[in-house]
Design a protein around this motif. Structure first.
Motif, PDB file in Angstrom:
ATOM      1  N   MET A  36       0.864  -1.187   0.000  1.00 12.53           N
ATOM      2  CA  MET A  36       0.000   0.000   0.000  1.00 12.53           C
ATOM      3  C   MET A  36       0.899   1.235   0.000  1.00 12.53           C
ATOM      4  N   THR A  37       0.931   1.963  -1.101  1.00 16.28           N
ATOM      5  CA  THR A  37       1.854   3.094  -1.239  1.00 16.28           C
ATOM      6  C   THR A  37       1.236   4.417  -0.820  1.00 16.28           C
ATOM      7  N   ASP A  38      -0.104   4.502  -0.698  1.00 21.34           N
ATOM      8  CA  ASP A  38      -0.772   5.734  -0.306  1.00 21.34           C
ATOM      9  C   ASP A  38      -0.640   5.902   1.210  1.00 21.34           C
ATOM     10  N   THR A  39       0.253   6.814   1.630  1.00 19.26           N
ATOM     11  CA  THR A  39       0.551   6.946   3.060  1.00 19.26           C
ATOM     12  C   THR A  39      -0.669   7.315   3.902  1.00 19.26           C
ATOM     13  N   PRO A  40      -1.481   8.350   3.536  1.00 19.99           N
ATOM     14  CA  PRO A  40      -2.661   8.669   4.359  1.00 19.99           C
ATOM     15  C   PRO A  40      -3.624   7.490   4.478  1.00 19.99           C
ATOM     16  N   ALA A  41      -3.874   6.796   3.369  1.00 16.46           N
ATOM     17  CA  ALA A  41      -4.785   5.646   3.422  1.00 16.46           C
ATOM     18  C   ALA A  41      -4.211   4.545   4.295  1.00 16.46           C
ATOM     19  N   ARG A  42      -2.889   4.339   4.196  1.00 15.64           N
ATOM     20  CA  ARG A  42      -2.250   3.296   5.004  1.00 15.64           C
ATOM     21  C   ARG A  42      -2.338   3.641   6.494  1.00 15.64           C
ATOM     22  N   LEU A  43      -2.130   4.913   6.826  1.00 14.47           N
ATOM     23  CA  LEU A  43      -2.227   5.326   8.230  1.00 14.47           C
ATOM     24  C   LEU A  43      -3.629   5.105   8.784  1.00 14.47           C
ATOM     25  N   LEU A  44      -4.636   5.395   7.982  1.00 17.48           N
ATOM     26  CA  LEU A  44      -6.013   5.186   8.430  1.00 17.48           C
ATOM     27  C   LEU A  44      -6.290   3.699   8.649  1.00 17.48           C
ATOM     28  N   ASN A  45      -5.792   2.863   7.750  1.00 17.32           N
ATOM     29  CA  ASN A  45      -5.976   1.416   7.914  1.00 17.32           C
ATOM     30  C   ASN A  45      -5.221   0.900   9.135  1.00 17.32           C
ATOM     31  N   LEU A  46      -4.026   1.424   9.342  1.00 15.45           N
ATOM     32  CA  LEU A  46      -3.249   1.038  10.512  1.00 15.45           C
ATOM     33  C   LEU A  46      -3.958   1.449  11.792  1.00 15.45           C
ATOM     34  N   LEU A  47      -4.480   2.664  11.811  1.00 15.29           N
ATOM     35  CA  LEU A  47      -5.201   3.149  12.990  1.00 15.29           C
ATOM     36  C   LEU A  47      -6.432   2.304  13.262  1.00 15.29           C
ATOM     37  N   SER A  48      -7.136   1.930  12.201  1.00 14.43           N
ATOM     38  CA  SER A  48      -8.327   1.094  12.363  1.00 14.43           C
ATOM     39  C   SER A  48      -7.981  -0.242  13.000  1.00 14.43           C
ATOM     40  N   LEU A  49      -6.855  -0.829  12.610  1.00 16.83           N
ATOM     41  CA  LEU A  49      -6.418  -2.097  13.208  1.00 16.83           C
ATOM     42  C   LEU A  49      -6.036  -1.913  14.669  1.00 16.83           C
ATOM     43  N   LEU A  50      -5.310  -0.844  14.972  1.00 22.84           N
ATOM     44  CA  LEU A  50      -4.852  -0.627  16.336  1.00 22.84           C
ATOM     45  C   LEU A  50      -5.991  -0.323  17.303  1.00 22.84           C
ATOM     46  N   GLN A  51      -7.139   0.147  16.795  1.00 27.10           N
ATOM     47  CA  GLN A  51      -8.259   0.477  17.667  1.00 27.10           C
ATOM     48  C   GLN A  51      -9.021  -0.754  18.134  1.00 27.10           C
ATOM     49  N   THR A  52      -8.690  -1.931  17.614  1.00 34.28           N
ATOM     50  CA  THR A  52      -9.273  -3.158  18.148  1.00 34.28           C
ATOM     51  C   THR A  52      -8.530  -3.528  19.419  1.00 34.28           C
ATOM     52  N   PRO A  53      -9.230  -4.080  20.441  1.00 35.22           N
ATOM     53  CA  PRO A  53      -8.599  -4.314  21.752  1.00 35.22           C
ATOM     54  C   PRO A  53      -7.679  -5.537  21.758  1.00 35.22           C
ATOM     55  N   ARG A  54      -6.518  -5.409  21.123  1.00 37.67           N
ATOM     56  CA  ARG A  54      -5.527  -6.483  21.123  1.00 37.67           C
ATOM     57  C   ARG A  54      -4.168  -5.898  20.792  1.00 37.67           C
ATOM     58  N   GLU A  55      -3.130  -6.687  20.978  1.00 36.26           N
ATOM     59  CA  GLU A  55      -1.784  -6.268  20.610  1.00 36.26           C
ATOM     60  C   GLU A  55      -1.429  -6.860  19.254  1.00 36.26           C
ATOM     61  N   TRP A  56      -0.858  -6.030  18.380  1.00 34.48           N
ATOM     62  CA  TRP A  56      -0.542  -6.445  17.020  1.00 34.48           C
ATOM     63  C   TRP A  56       0.975  -6.568  16.852  1.00 34.48           C
ATOM     64  N   PRO A  57       1.470  -7.768  16.547  1.00 31.30           N
ATOM     65  CA  PRO A  57       2.884  -7.883  16.198  1.00 31.30           C
ATOM     66  C   PRO A  57       3.198  -7.053  14.962  1.00 31.30           C
ATOM     67  N   GLY A  58       4.394  -6.433  14.956  1.00 32.33           N
ATOM     68  CA  GLY A  58       4.753  -5.608  13.814  1.00 32.33           C
ATOM     69  C   GLY A  58       4.746  -6.372  12.506  1.00 32.33           C
ATOM     70  N   SER A  59       5.172  -7.646  12.552  1.00 37.20           N
ATOM     71  CA  SER A  59       5.192  -8.448  11.329  1.00 37.20           C
ATOM     72  C   SER A  59       3.794  -8.676  10.770  1.00 37.20           C
ATOM     73  N   GLU A  60       2.806  -8.854  11.677  1.00 32.45           N
ATOM     74  CA  GLU A  60       1.432  -9.070  11.219  1.00 32.45           C
ATOM     75  C   GLU A  60       0.848  -7.797  10.609  1.00 32.45           C
ATOM     76  N   LEU A  61       1.149  -6.655  11.231  1.00 31.47           N
ATOM     77  CA  LEU A  61       0.694  -5.388  10.663  1.00 31.47           C
ATOM     78  C   LEU A  61       1.307  -5.171   9.284  1.00 31.47           C
ATOM     79  N   ALA A  62       2.605  -5.478   9.158  1.00 24.63           N
ATOM     80  CA  ALA A  62       3.271  -5.311   7.865  1.00 24.63           C
ATOM     81  C   ALA A  62       2.637  -6.196   6.814  1.00 24.63           C
ATOM     82  N   GLU A  63       2.293  -7.433   7.207  1.00 24.60           N
ATOM     83  CA  GLU A  63       1.666  -8.348   6.252  1.00 24.60           C
ATOM     84  C   GLU A  63       0.273  -7.858   5.863  1.00 24.60           C
ATOM     85  N   ARG A  64      -0.474  -7.394   6.842  1.00 17.61           N
ATOM     86  CA  ARG A  64      -1.839  -6.904   6.569  1.00 17.61           C
ATOM     87  C   ARG A  64      -1.822  -5.736   5.585  1.00 17.61           C
TER      88      ARG A  64
END
Length: 319
Positions: free
Chosen positions: A1-29
């Motif tokens: 995903m090369t669109d930085t604003p869109a990627r940040l929004l997707n990353l934020l959406s994942l982080l708002q779920t009540p769990r811990e995300w390994p960096g490797s899993e976030l990178a894969e997602r």
């Protein structure tokens, strides 16, 4: 995903779920490298999002509570659920649902896509909330229009129906919305009458923000709630209630508005002594809805009204 604003929004959406995300899993997602994830985490922190990182071979990230409330991302189902809940509470002035909730509803409905607005309206129309109070409901659109004018400091036009049925047009500087637990009121400066006024929101129609800005005037009372109390005391006479119930105090309390609290007089009895500015008609209805035997010891106007009402109901039943 090369669109930085869109990627940040997707990353934020994942982080708002009540769990811990390994960096490797976030990178894969997000189809990026772990290094990009680390940079994006730093960007979110710069924007005020408190992202906590855990140490270890794998490492992980999660969003934690910070010192300020950052913007949240909601999916469709979450947005609909929140809007329906806020509408239901705001429309009936449920105790604890105050102006802040109405402002939140106004902000949410402003950005809801048309498809979600339709779902919210459909869900609300299909449900009937069980509320305490006199049943005076308010259209959520009216509340959000008033809240928007209060927040934006815009002069407001609306139609108003007085207690005697008289219809008038008003131009006001809206100051604050106040909930009493069973009704909403608008505290505003009436420009035509050059004085502060309080308006029952269930009697307001066709509110329209004019777009003309104003600088808020200084209230003659300490705050909007105090001004409302003063206004109500001038227009309504106080009644000293004295009513005994043949039912436990907790049973009666659960069926009365929050400003009417009885005192226990026995395991299956209680007595209500309180000063109220409500109408005798409304009080008679609320006492009857307790669904327990009761005796009115005072005041006289309430006693006379209930006697007259009981006679009319008896006649209607015989008929």
């Amino acid at each position: 995903m090369t669109d930085t604003p869109a990627r940040l929004l997707n990353l934020l959406s994942l982080l708002q779920t009540p769990r811990e995300w390994p960096g490797s899993e976030l990178a894969e997602r997000l189809s990026v490298s772990p290094r990009t994830i680390r940079r994006d985490i730093d960007r979110l922190r710069d924007l005020g999002y408190p992202v906590e990182a855990s140490l270890g071979a794998v490492g992980g990230y999660r969003l934690v509570a910070g010192t300020a409330m950052p913007p949240l991302l909601l999916d469709d189902e979450e947005a609909v659920a929140i809007a329906v809940g806020l509408r239901a509470g705001a429309g009936h002035a449920i105790e604890g649902v105050d102006e802040a909730s109405v402002r939140a509803l106004a902000k949410l409905e402003q950005v809801l896509p048309a498809r979600l607005r339709h779902r919210v309206s459909t869900l609300q129309n299909a449900t009937i909330p069980l509320t305490r109070g006199d049943g005076a409901t308010v259209a959520p659109a009216t509340l959000t229009a008033l809240a928007g004018a209060v927040t934006g400091r815009e002069k407001l036009r609306f139609g108003y129906r007085a207690g005697d049925g008289a219809e008038t047009k008003r131009l006001v500087e809206p100051y604050r919305l106040v909930s009493t637990g069973h009704r909403w009121y608008l505290v505003a400066y009436d420009l035509d009458r050059a004085d502060w006024r309080t308006f029952r929101v269930d009697r307001v129609s066709d509110p329209l923000a004019t777009g003309a800005r104003f600088t808020p005037r200084e209230l003659p009372a300490g705050d909007a709630a105090q001004l409302l109390v003063r206004s109500m005391s001038r227009t309504q006479s106080e009644l000293d209630l004295d009513v005994s119930f043949e039912a436990p105090a907790d049973f009666v309390t659960a069926r009365l508005p929050s400003h009417l609290v009885p005192t226990e007089t026995g395991p299956a009895s209680c007595r209500l002594r309180a000063r109220a500015t409500d109408s005798v008609e409304w009080l008679a209805l609320r006492l009857a809805l307790v669904d327990a035997p009761f005796t009115i010891h005072g005041p006289e106007p309430l006693l006379l009204y209930v006697r007259d009402l009981s006679g009319r109901l008896a006649t209607a039943t015989n008929g």
